[in-house]
Design an enzyme around this catalytic site. Sequence first.
Site, mmCIF file in Angstrom:
data_model
loop_
_atom_site.group_PDB
_atom_site.id
_atom_site.type_symbol
_atom_site.label_atom_id
_atom_site.label_comp_id
_atom_site.label_asym_id
_atom_site.label_seq_id
_atom_site.Cartn_x
_atom_site.Cartn_y
_atom_site.Cartn_z
ATOM 1 N N LEU A 1 -6.613 -1.129 1.348
ATOM 2 C CA LEU A 1 -6.246 -2.431 0.796
ATOM 3 C C LEU A 1 -7.484 -3.316 0.701
ATOM 4 C CD1 LEU A 1 -2.876 -3.292 2.566
ATOM 5 C CD2 LEU A 1 -3.278 -2.099 0.428
ATOM 6 N N ASP B 1 -14.503 -2.910 6.600
ATOM 7 C CA ASP B 1 -15.867 -3.383 6.398
ATOM 8 C C ASP B 1 -16.678 -2.981 7.628
ATOM 9 O OD1 ASP B 1 -15.652 -5.279 3.865
ATOM 10 O OD2 ASP B 1 -13.865 -5.538 5.077
ATOM 11 N N GLU C 1 -1.816 -6.611 3.560
ATOM 12 C CA GLU C 1 -1.453 -6.072 4.884
ATOM 13 C C GLU C 1 -2.661 -5.904 5.811
ATOM 14 O OE1 GLU C 1 0.874 -5.121 7.201
ATOM 15 O OE2 GLU C 1 2.204 -6.299 5.937
ATOM 16 N N GLY D 1 -9.112 -15.021 2.254
ATOM 17 C CA GLY D 1 -7.835 -15.241 1.589
ATOM 18 C C GLY D 1 -7.405 -14.094 0.690
ATOM 19 N N GLY E 1 -11.930 -6.103 10.426
ATOM 20 C CA GLY E 1 -11.370 -4.831 9.980
ATOM 21 C C GLY E 1 -12.429 -3.738 9.891
ATOM 22 N N GLN F 1 -20.112 -4.571 8.216
ATOM 23 C CA GLN F 1 -19.954 -5.980 8.592
ATOM 24 C C GLN F 1 -19.595 -6.107 10.077
ATOM 25 O OE1 GLN F 1 -17.898 -9.121 6.125
ATOM 26 N NE2 GLN F 1 -16.191 -8.564 7.434
ATOM 27 N N ARG G 1 -9.932 -7.179 -3.770
ATOM 28 C CA ARG G 1 -10.525 -6.807 -5.064
ATOM 29 C C ARG G 1 -9.723 -5.722 -5.794
ATOM 30 N NH1 ARG G 1 -15.634 -8.074 -2.158
ATOM 31 N NH2 ARG G 1 -16.552 -9.826 -3.272
ATOM 32 N N HIS H 1 -5.253 -7.982 6.145
ATOM 33 C CA HIS H 1 -5.401 -9.285 6.809
ATOM 34 C C HIS H 1 -4.264 -9.512 7.807
ATOM 35 C CE1 HIS H 1 -7.364 -10.160 2.753
ATOM 36 N NE2 HIS H 1 -8.336 -10.465 3.597
HETATM 37 P P1 AMP Z 1 -11.950 -10.544 3.554
HETATM 38 O O1 AMP Z 1 -10.898 -11.576 3.299
HETATM 39 O O2 AMP Z 1 -12.009 -9.469 2.524
HETATM 40 O O3 AMP Z 1 -13.284 -11.151 3.914
HETATM 41 O O4 AMP Z 1 -11.483 -9.777 4.874
HETATM 42 C C1 AMP Z 1 -11.163 -10.477 6.041
HETATM 43 C C2 AMP Z 1 -11.030 -9.484 7.167
HETATM 44 O O5 AMP Z 1 -10.005 -8.542 6.853
HETATM 45 C C3 AMP Z 1 -12.308 -8.678 7.410
HETATM 46 O O6 AMP Z 1 -12.508 -8.527 8.813
HETATM 47 C C4 AMP Z 1 -11.989 -7.353 6.761
HETATM 48 O O7 AMP Z 1 -12.683 -6.261 7.341
HETATM 49 C C5 AMP Z 1 -10.501 -7.237 7.025
HETATM 50 N N1 AMP Z 1 -9.874 -6.314 6.080
HETATM 51 C C6 AMP Z 1 -9.999 -6.314 4.727
HETATM 52 N N2 AMP Z 1 -9.324 -5.270 4.196
HETATM 53 C C7 AMP Z 1 -8.780 -4.585 5.243
HETATM 54 C C8 AMP Z 1 -7.982 -3.405 5.350
HETATM 55 N N3 AMP Z 1 -7.592 -2.712 4.281
HETATM 56 N N4 AMP Z 1 -7.616 -2.998 6.593
HETATM 57 C C9 AMP Z 1 -8.024 -3.686 7.693
HETATM 58 N N5 AMP Z 1 -8.758 -4.804 7.647
HETATM 59 C C10 AMP Z 1 -9.140 -5.249 6.442
#
Ligand code: AMP
Length: 284
Positions: free
Chosen positions: A185, A151, A35, A31, A148, A154, A188, A37
């Site tokens: 982006l 990470d 952009e 959540g 993404g 990951q 955090r 996400h």
């Molecule tokens: P999170 O909500 O931070 O767990 O991220 C959810 C998904 O969004 C993960 O697959 C992340 O790698 C991806 N994500 C987070 N930040 C970015 C970004 N700046 N560009 C592309 N994907 C992202």
Amino acid sequence: MRTVRTVAELREALAPERRAGRSIGLVPTMGAFHEGHLSLMRAARDATDVVVVSLFVNPTQFGPSEDLDAYPRDEAADAAMAEEQGADILFAPPVEEVYPDGFATTVKVDRITEVLCGEHRGREHFDGVTTVVAKLFNMARPNVAFFGQKDAQQALVIRRMVRDLDMPVRIEVCPTVREPDGLALSSRNAYLEPAERERATALNRALGAADDTVRAGERDASAVLAAARAELTAAGVEPEYLELRSADDLSPVESVNGSTLLAVAARVGRARLIDNRVLGGIQQ
Ligand code: AMP
């Protein structure tokens, strides 16, 4: 778009779609959408018939001294953004639905979880990630799941898990989305005060400086790392790690070749930031 909160409701919503032969795309998230996400949701919309976005701040991937309680949460805003991107289902379960009483199973990937973020946050972080993602795959049974490159470790860990456990899902990794000044982006980034927000741009500058060095012909790991470190030092950012590793399996490298990942993590103010770049590759 429908919001569902239980595994039973999710399965009920997806069963007719699956019977009709429609492909299912899953975008796992915690959540506080930005952009990055939304780009994953658009990729899912383009590639699959039914888009499921999961929203779950997964407690098991946070260490005891990490920011689980402070992590930004705004489900109403997230739901509106997911709907705008064409998501069909927002799966937002409560913690008890994912980890009911008596929960006792962990999915663990060895080796590539023990370096970089695994070394510094503890490999339990990735145990939390792989366990919840394995559960999400079993809950939604997606044909394709979207992650993404932001990470990078990951994404590699999840690819390893899918291969090792023969999970019937294709993993798509989408490019890192950045602010105009290069900052990747991240949910955090909300923790950054204005002066810290400025200093945080040093991470991407460091990756760029290393990439420039490689493009100028340098291959030696320590010279490439020195170029990156100089940018961090100039901004007063002390990295938690700054490492060159194989982009395929995170094994250490002495010299930069076609698929070498430069990965950085640093604390700036309250925020722990990570970023990476495949050197000499296509710009991301
Ligand atoms: P999170 O909500 O931070 O767990 O991220 C959810 C998904 O969004 C993960 O697959 C992340 O790698 C991806 N994500 C987070 N930040 C970015 C970004 N700046 N560009 C592309 N994907 C992202």
